[in-house]
Write a protein that holds these residues in place. Sequence first.
Motif, mmCIF file in Angstrom:
data_model
loop_
_atom_site.group_PDB
_atom_site.id
_atom_site.type_symbol
_atom_site.label_atom_id
_atom_site.label_comp_id
_atom_site.label_asym_id
_atom_site.label_seq_id
_atom_site.Cartn_x
_atom_site.Cartn_y
_atom_site.Cartn_z
ATOM 1 N N GLY A 19 0.898 -1.165 -0.132
ATOM 2 C CA GLY A 19 -0.023 0.071 -0.069
ATOM 3 C C GLY A 19 0.914 1.195 -0.236
ATOM 4 O O GLY A 19 0.227 2.492 -0.301
ATOM 5 N N SER A 20 2.087 1.185 0.301
ATOM 6 C CA SER A 20 2.756 2.326 0.424
ATOM 7 C C SER A 20 3.767 2.802 -0.744
ATOM 8 O O SER A 20 4.329 3.801 -1.076
ATOM 9 C CB SER A 20 4.021 2.151 1.733
ATOM 10 O OG SER A 20 4.883 1.292 1.301
ATOM 11 N N GLN A 21 3.517 1.676 -1.590
ATOM 12 C CA GLN A 21 4.020 2.013 -2.972
ATOM 13 C C GLN A 21 3.052 2.659 -3.999
ATOM 14 O O GLN A 21 1.896 2.671 -3.836
ATOM 15 C CB GLN A 21 4.632 0.577 -3.698
ATOM 16 C CG GLN A 21 5.527 -0.096 -2.728
ATOM 17 C CD GLN A 21 5.964 -1.536 -3.293
ATOM 18 O OE1 GLN A 21 6.171 -1.662 -4.394
ATOM 19 N NE2 GLN A 21 5.597 -2.526 -2.516
ATOM 20 N N SER A 22 3.948 3.255 -5.112
ATOM 21 C CA SER A 22 3.067 4.001 -5.999
ATOM 22 C C SER A 22 2.056 2.969 -6.757
ATOM 23 O O SER A 22 2.557 2.048 -7.457
ATOM 24 C CB SER A 22 3.777 4.835 -7.022
ATOM 25 O OG SER A 22 3.202 5.234 -8.138
ATOM 26 N N HIS A 50 -6.728 1.386 -4.604
ATOM 27 C CA HIS A 50 -5.558 1.655 -4.004
ATOM 28 C C HIS A 50 -5.644 2.954 -3.271
ATOM 29 O O HIS A 50 -5.996 3.943 -3.728
ATOM 30 C CB HIS A 50 -4.361 1.657 -4.741
ATOM 31 C CG HIS A 50 -3.014 1.547 -4.144
ATOM 32 N ND1 HIS A 50 -1.802 0.846 -4.641
ATOM 33 C CD2 HIS A 50 -2.493 2.301 -3.258
ATOM 34 C CE1 HIS A 50 -0.857 0.784 -3.945
ATOM 35 N NE2 HIS A 50 -1.154 2.066 -3.061
ATOM 36 N N ASN A 52 -3.686 5.919 -1.049
ATOM 37 C CA ASN A 52 -2.444 6.488 -0.827
ATOM 38 C C ASN A 52 -2.385 7.899 -0.619
ATOM 39 O O ASN A 52 -2.490 8.737 -1.817
ATOM 40 C CB ASN A 52 -1.477 6.037 -1.966
ATOM 41 C CG ASN A 52 -0.152 6.302 -1.618
ATOM 42 O OD1 ASN A 52 0.271 7.019 -0.559
ATOM 43 N ND2 ASN A 52 0.896 5.535 -2.197
ATOM 44 N N THR A 53 -2.548 8.732 0.496
ATOM 45 C CA THR A 53 -2.619 9.949 0.360
ATOM 46 C C THR A 53 -1.716 10.377 1.649
ATOM 47 O O THR A 53 -1.788 9.793 2.938
ATOM 48 C CB THR A 53 -4.049 10.613 0.615
ATOM 49 O OG1 THR A 53 -4.098 11.885 0.858
ATOM 50 C CG2 THR A 53 -4.853 10.095 1.850
ATOM 51 N N ASP A 54 -1.076 11.583 1.795
ATOM 52 C CA ASP A 54 -0.594 11.958 2.647
ATOM 53 C C ASP A 54 -1.160 13.310 3.565
ATOM 54 O O ASP A 54 -0.620 13.852 4.388
ATOM 55 C CB ASP A 54 0.876 12.479 2.503
ATOM 56 C CG ASP A 54 1.869 11.048 2.210
ATOM 57 O OD1 ASP A 54 1.702 10.290 2.921
ATOM 58 O OD2 ASP A 54 2.774 11.370 1.016
ATOM 59 N N LYS A 60 -2.540 4.716 3.964
ATOM 60 C CA LYS A 60 -2.265 3.824 2.763
ATOM 61 C C LYS A 60 -2.690 2.506 2.877
ATOM 62 O O LYS A 60 -2.975 2.122 4.016
ATOM 63 C CB LYS A 60 -0.768 3.799 2.649
ATOM 64 C CG LYS A 60 -0.016 5.195 2.790
ATOM 65 C CD LYS A 60 1.477 5.254 2.556
ATOM 66 C CE LYS A 60 2.153 6.514 2.911
ATOM 67 N NZ LYS A 60 1.894 7.182 1.899
ATOM 68 N N GLN A 85 3.074 0.358 9.927
ATOM 69 C CA GLN A 85 3.447 -0.778 9.177
ATOM 70 C C GLN A 85 3.349 -1.995 10.434
ATOM 71 O O GLN A 85 3.982 -3.198 10.401
ATOM 72 C CB GLN A 85 4.828 -1.017 8.412
ATOM 73 C CG GLN A 85 4.827 -0.003 7.277
ATOM 74 C CD GLN A 85 5.829 -0.455 6.397
ATOM 75 O OE1 GLN A 85 6.756 -1.339 6.259
ATOM 76 N NE2 GLN A 85 6.253 0.678 5.588
ATOM 77 N N SER A 109 -2.418 3.510 8.925
ATOM 78 C CA SER A 109 -2.451 4.966 9.122
ATOM 79 C C SER A 109 -1.842 5.369 10.418
ATOM 80 O O SER A 109 -2.235 4.567 11.391
ATOM 81 C CB SER A 109 -4.061 5.468 8.992
ATOM 82 O OG SER A 109 -4.245 6.810 9.531
#
Length: 272
Positions: A19-22, A50, A52-54, A60, A85, A109
Amino acid sequence: IPVPIKLNDEVINKQKALGSQSPSSLTKDDYLEFYRYLYPFQEDPLFWVHLNTDYPFIIKGILYFPKIKADIDPNKAQIKLFSNQVFVSDNCEEVIPRFLLPLRGAIDSTDIPLNVSRSFLQGDRKVRKIQDYIAKKVGDHLTQLYADSREEFLRCWQDISLFMKFGSMNSDKFYQQVKEILVYPTTYVDDSQTSEFGNYTTLQTYLERNKEKHENRVFYTSDPATQSTYVELHKGQGLEVITLDSFIDSHYIHFLEREFPDVKFARVDAEI
């Protein structure tokens, strides 16, 4: 964890969270391999979303749409929760919108407080924003799927219709996103719209197509086999009939009646 663990000289753990990957760096096989890793001996999912936001929070992960089984419990969470993780729980029902609980996958998260009660989580503003974000991402994906490949959308409809109807009843924001792609099997035959999965229509198209003939009524069958005689009677009079026969549809029809107060929903055998 970012440390390889070996058993008999074979690495048996994942060192980098998918999930942390593009998303652009991942393939279909990557997503399917991760799903099988999380849920061994299960059928492959229909598709996935998917996350994935900061900003404005960090989240993620990957949510998978599984095939729906008859014994599914819509109130039981299937999604694994991680924080930075580190595995936290198999049950993250306070973080996921209720109607998405039967989805599978993993979310990570650092913005979800872990040392508080469930009741606090349910009222936490940031957690509610995370729920809204997840619901919007799912709605966006479904809308895009319908636009890109109606045939693929219809192939999945029997499985995703439960999520979409239940979600529409539970979240007005979600309903506004997906109301134009909620489809129903219909007796109307349009060669340009016919798919290998049958004939389908949206409610808006049904009402527009039949505004002269139906007088703002929607005819439906809740059991096409048992009510086949009545369906044929309506077809013989040129009246279009849609199918609403899932276990959720008795509640869903009441929802539609509130959303369309000027429309009468009539079961094909109601007046006879």
